[in-house]
Design a protein around this motif. Structure first.
Motif, PDB file in Angstrom:
ATOM      1  N   TRP A 198       8.522  -0.899  -1.989  1.00 51.03           N
ATOM      2  CA  TRP A 198       7.309  -1.088  -1.040  1.00 51.03           C
ATOM      3  C   TRP A 198       6.305  -1.979  -1.753  1.00 51.03           C
ATOM      4  N   TYR A 199       5.577  -2.789  -0.889  1.00 49.96           N
ATOM      5  CA  TYR A 199       4.540  -3.562  -1.354  1.00 49.96           C
ATOM      6  C   TYR A 199       3.318  -3.099  -0.711  1.00 49.96           C
ATOM      7  N   ARG A 200       2.118  -3.371  -0.989  1.00 46.84           N
ATOM      8  CA  ARG A 200       1.194  -3.152  -0.136  1.00 46.84           C
ATOM      9  C   ARG A 200      -0.131  -4.396  -0.172  1.00 46.84           C
ATOM     10  N   ALA A 248      -4.323  -0.028   2.823  1.00 42.80           N
ATOM     11  CA  ALA A 248      -3.706  -1.440   2.836  1.00 42.80           C
ATOM     12  C   ALA A 248      -2.706  -1.209   3.961  1.00 42.80           C
ATOM     13  N   VAL A 249      -2.043  -2.419   4.237  1.00 43.76           N
ATOM     14  CA  VAL A 249      -0.779  -2.445   4.936  1.00 43.76           C
ATOM     15  C   VAL A 249       0.250  -2.182   3.846  1.00 43.76           C
ATOM     16  N   TYR A 250       1.133  -1.560   4.094  1.00 41.94           N
ATOM     17  CA  TYR A 250       2.398  -1.287   3.367  1.00 41.94           C
ATOM     18  C   TYR A 250       3.626  -1.801   3.934  1.00 41.94           C
ATOM     19  N   TYR A 251       4.402  -2.756   3.172  1.00 44.09           N
ATOM     20  CA  TYR A 251       5.445  -3.399   3.714  1.00 44.09           C
ATOM     21  C   TYR A 251       6.763  -2.897   2.640  1.00 44.09           C
ATOM     22  N   ASN A 301      15.153 -11.357   0.080  1.00 50.56           N
ATOM     23  CA  ASN A 301      14.460  -9.881   0.238  1.00 50.56           C
ATOM     24  C   ASN A 301      14.126 -10.155   1.799  1.00 50.56           C
ATOM     25  N   TYR A 302      14.460  -8.852   2.394  1.00 48.87           N
ATOM     26  CA  TYR A 302      14.012  -8.868   3.754  1.00 48.87           C
ATOM     27  C   TYR A 302      13.095  -7.751   4.169  1.00 48.87           C
ATOM     28  N   TRP A 303      11.984  -8.174   4.732  1.00 46.34           N
ATOM     29  CA  TRP A 303      10.802  -7.416   4.860  1.00 46.34           C
ATOM     30  C   TRP A 303      10.727  -6.700   6.230  1.00 46.34           C
ATOM     31  N   GLY A 304       9.991  -5.623   6.286  1.00 48.21           N
ATOM     32  CA  GLY A 304       9.432  -5.186   7.612  1.00 48.21           C
ATOM     33  C   GLY A 304       8.225  -5.497   8.059  1.00 48.21           C
ATOM     34  N   GLN A 305       7.640  -5.200   9.048  1.00 44.33           N
ATOM     35  CA  GLN A 305       6.316  -5.737   9.679  1.00 44.33           C
ATOM     36  C   GLN A 305       5.374  -5.136   9.037  1.00 44.33           C
ATOM     37  N   GLY A 306       5.381  -4.057   8.182  1.00 46.96           N
ATOM     38  CA  GLY A 306       4.459  -3.147   7.728  1.00 46.96           C
ATOM     39  C   GLY A 306       3.762  -2.066   8.496  1.00 46.96           C
ATOM     40  N   THR A 307       2.935  -1.436   7.816  1.00 47.05           N
ATOM     41  CA  THR A 307       2.382  -0.069   8.419  1.00 47.05           C
ATOM     42  C   THR A 307       1.242   0.158   7.846  1.00 47.05           C
ATOM     43  N   GLN A 308       0.194   0.482   8.786  1.00 44.77           N
ATOM     44  CA  GLN A 308      -1.274   0.542   8.111  1.00 44.77           C
ATOM     45  C   GLN A 308      -1.676   1.915   7.404  1.00 44.77           C
ATOM     46  N   VAL A 309      -2.201   1.894   6.305  1.00 44.69           N
ATOM     47  CA  VAL A 309      -2.511   3.130   5.879  1.00 44.69           C
ATOM     48  C   VAL A 309      -4.079   2.977   5.555  1.00 44.69           C
ATOM     49  N   THR A 310      -4.837   3.997   6.053  1.00 41.27           N
ATOM     50  CA  THR A 310      -6.328   3.889   5.958  1.00 41.27           C
ATOM     51  C   THR A 310      -6.581   5.148   5.350  1.00 41.27           C
TER      52      THR A 310
END
Length: 115
Positions: free
Chosen positions: A36-38, A91-94, A103-112
């Motif tokens: 995971w990145y953010r 952040a948006v978590y990828y 590396n294959y990435w997802g579209q991300g999910t927002q965490v607030t």
């Protein structure tokens, strides 16, 4: 083709918890490193957590002892349990999966995290 899909983001109050999920599918035939990145607004994308083929996990110093990454090998799915959340975790978590050189990435999910 490889698909990476994250889920589980949302709005949470400081001190709360969230659990992110990431499912990788497609031409995946072995257990692969995932992580995971953010990225917060106006900031660079930073590594949060990584899990190796053997299951060894590594965390950014800022999330150690609060976040836990785990994996369901049978489903090529990883989870990020986030506890004691702080506003600075917003952040948006990828999610990513490592396949060979790529590396294959997802579209991300927002965490607030906000009161």
């Amino acid at each position: 083709q490889v698909q990476v899909v994250e889920s589980g983001g949302g709005l949470v109050q400081p001190g709360g918890s969230l659990r992110l999920s990431c499912a990788a599918s497609g031409r995946i035939f072995t257990i692969n490193p995932m992580g995971w990145y953010r990225q917060a607004p106006g900031k660079e994308r930073d590594l949060v957590a990584h899990i190796s083929r053997s299951g060894t996990t590594n965390y950014a110093d800022s999330v150690k002892d609060r976040f836990t990454m785990s994996r369901d090998n049978g489903k090529n799915t990883v989870y990020l349990q986030m506890n004691s959340l702080k506003p600075e975790d917003t952040a948006v978590y990828y999610c990513y999966v490592v396949l060979g050189e790529y590396n294959y990435w997802g579209q991300g999910t927002q965490v607030t995290v906000s009161s």
